[in-house]
Design a protein around this motif. Structure first.
Motif, mmCIF file in Angstrom:
data_model
loop_
_atom_site.group_PDB
_atom_site.id
_atom_site.type_symbol
_atom_site.label_atom_id
_atom_site.label_comp_id
_atom_site.label_asym_id
_atom_site.label_seq_id
_atom_site.Cartn_x
_atom_site.Cartn_y
_atom_site.Cartn_z
ATOM 1 N N ALA A 59 0.838 -1.208 0.000
ATOM 2 C CA ALA A 59 0.000 0.000 0.000
ATOM 3 C C ALA A 59 0.868 1.251 0.000
ATOM 4 O O ALA A 59 0.583 2.220 -0.711
ATOM 5 C CB ALA A 59 -0.934 -0.003 1.205
ATOM 6 N N GLN A 60 1.947 1.242 0.776
ATOM 7 C CA GLN A 60 2.839 2.396 0.821
ATOM 8 C C GLN A 60 3.495 2.620 -0.538
ATOM 9 O O GLN A 60 3.616 3.760 -0.992
ATOM 10 C CB GLN A 60 3.895 2.204 1.907
ATOM 11 C CG GLN A 60 3.304 2.275 3.294
ATOM 12 C CD GLN A 60 4.274 1.873 4.384
ATOM 13 O OE1 GLN A 60 5.190 1.095 4.169
ATOM 14 N NE2 GLN A 60 4.059 2.405 5.576
ATOM 15 N N PHE A 61 3.891 1.557 -1.195
ATOM 16 C CA PHE A 61 4.524 1.685 -2.511
ATOM 17 C C PHE A 61 3.541 2.252 -3.531
ATOM 18 O O PHE A 61 3.852 3.194 -4.263
ATOM 19 C CB PHE A 61 5.061 0.328 -2.980
ATOM 20 C CG PHE A 61 5.667 0.395 -4.346
ATOM 21 C CD1 PHE A 61 6.926 0.944 -4.532
ATOM 22 C CD2 PHE A 61 4.983 -0.079 -5.446
ATOM 23 C CE1 PHE A 61 7.488 1.022 -5.803
ATOM 24 C CE2 PHE A 61 5.540 -0.011 -6.713
ATOM 25 C CZ PHE A 61 6.792 0.544 -6.888
ATOM 26 N N CYS A 66 1.350 7.000 -6.588
ATOM 27 C CA CYS A 66 0.277 7.971 -6.834
ATOM 28 C C CYS A 66 0.753 9.386 -6.516
ATOM 29 O O CYS A 66 0.517 10.306 -7.294
ATOM 30 C CB CYS A 66 -0.952 7.622 -6.004
ATOM 31 S SG CYS A 66 -1.823 6.137 -6.547
ATOM 32 N N TYR A 67 1.425 9.554 -5.371
ATOM 33 C CA TYR A 67 1.924 10.891 -5.009
ATOM 34 C C TYR A 67 3.004 11.362 -5.970
ATOM 35 O O TYR A 67 3.036 12.527 -6.352
ATOM 36 C CB TYR A 67 2.461 10.902 -3.574
ATOM 37 C CG TYR A 67 1.402 11.141 -2.537
ATOM 38 C CD1 TYR A 67 0.795 12.383 -2.400
ATOM 39 C CD2 TYR A 67 1.005 10.125 -1.685
ATOM 40 C CE1 TYR A 67 -0.188 12.610 -1.451
ATOM 41 C CE2 TYR A 67 0.026 10.338 -0.721
ATOM 42 C CZ TYR A 67 -0.566 11.577 -0.611
ATOM 43 O OH TYR A 67 -1.529 11.795 0.330
ATOM 44 N N SER A 68 3.881 10.480 -6.375
ATOM 45 C CA SER A 68 4.968 10.912 -7.257
ATOM 46 C C SER A 68 4.451 11.319 -8.632
ATOM 47 O O SER A 68 5.038 12.174 -9.291
ATOM 48 C CB SER A 68 6.036 9.821 -7.383
ATOM 49 O OG SER A 68 5.556 8.723 -8.123
ATOM 50 N N PRO A 74 -2.818 14.810 -4.753
ATOM 51 C CA PRO A 74 -1.951 15.899 -5.229
ATOM 52 C C PRO A 74 -0.505 15.415 -5.419
ATOM 53 O O PRO A 74 -0.016 14.605 -4.628
ATOM 54 C CB PRO A 74 -2.020 16.931 -4.103
ATOM 55 C CG PRO A 74 -3.236 16.591 -3.324
ATOM 56 C CD PRO A 74 -3.437 15.118 -3.473
ATOM 57 N N LYS A 75 0.135 15.884 -6.456
ATOM 58 C CA LYS A 75 1.530 15.507 -6.693
ATOM 59 C C LYS A 75 2.393 16.052 -5.561
ATOM 60 O O LYS A 75 2.341 17.247 -5.252
ATOM 61 C CB LYS A 75 2.008 16.047 -8.035
ATOM 62 C CG LYS A 75 3.352 15.521 -8.453
ATOM 63 C CD LYS A 75 3.671 15.917 -9.880
ATOM 64 C CE LYS A 75 4.955 15.249 -10.319
ATOM 65 N NZ LYS A 75 5.205 15.459 -11.735
ATOM 66 N N GLU A 79 6.204 13.502 -0.079
ATOM 67 C CA GLU A 79 5.320 12.466 0.484
ATOM 68 C C GLU A 79 5.637 11.109 -0.157
ATOM 69 O O GLU A 79 5.668 10.090 0.526
ATOM 70 C CB GLU A 79 3.859 12.830 0.289
ATOM 71 C CG GLU A 79 2.903 11.929 1.013
ATOM 72 C CD GLU A 79 3.032 11.968 2.524
ATOM 73 O OE1 GLU A 79 2.706 10.950 3.155
ATOM 74 O OE2 GLU A 79 3.447 12.997 3.083
ATOM 75 N N ALA A 80 5.888 11.117 -1.448
ATOM 76 C CA ALA A 80 6.230 9.867 -2.144
ATOM 77 C C ALA A 80 7.507 9.263 -1.555
ATOM 78 O O ALA A 80 7.556 8.056 -1.281
ATOM 79 C CB ALA A 80 6.395 10.125 -3.648
#
Length: 85
Positions: A59-61, A66-68, A74-75, A79-80
């Motif tokens: 899930a973290q990956f 998604c963040y990256s 949001p980009k 956070e990524a």
């Protein structure tokens, strides 16, 4: 096509009741295909956030991706990076 719609419906059901891996698979599909409703996407992303907070590596990956990329969240490169660690 009809098969794609049916596949998305089945994957959504498995994401709702299934494992973290199934939810992550669903997120990967929606970020690649962009064929699903915003409400549904938010619901599944919310579940992935909870899985991530529970320290589930997959899930973290996926959330980090998604963040990256700025997909469904949001980009945010910082956070990524946190999620990748």
């Amino acid at each position: 096509s009809k098969d794609e719609v049916e596949a998305i419906i089945l994957l959504r059901r498995s994401a709702e009741i299934g494992s973290v891996h199934e939810r992550c698979g669903f997120v990967r599909l929606i970020t690649q295909e962009k064929k699903l409703s915003t409400d549904l996407t938010k619901e599944v992303i919310g579940r992935i956030l909870k899985d991530s907070e529970a320290n589930h590596a997959t899930a973290q990956f996926i959330l980090g991706l998604c963040y990256s990329r700025g997909e469904e969240v949001p980009k945010d490169q910082n956070e990524a990076i946190k999620l990748y660690k």
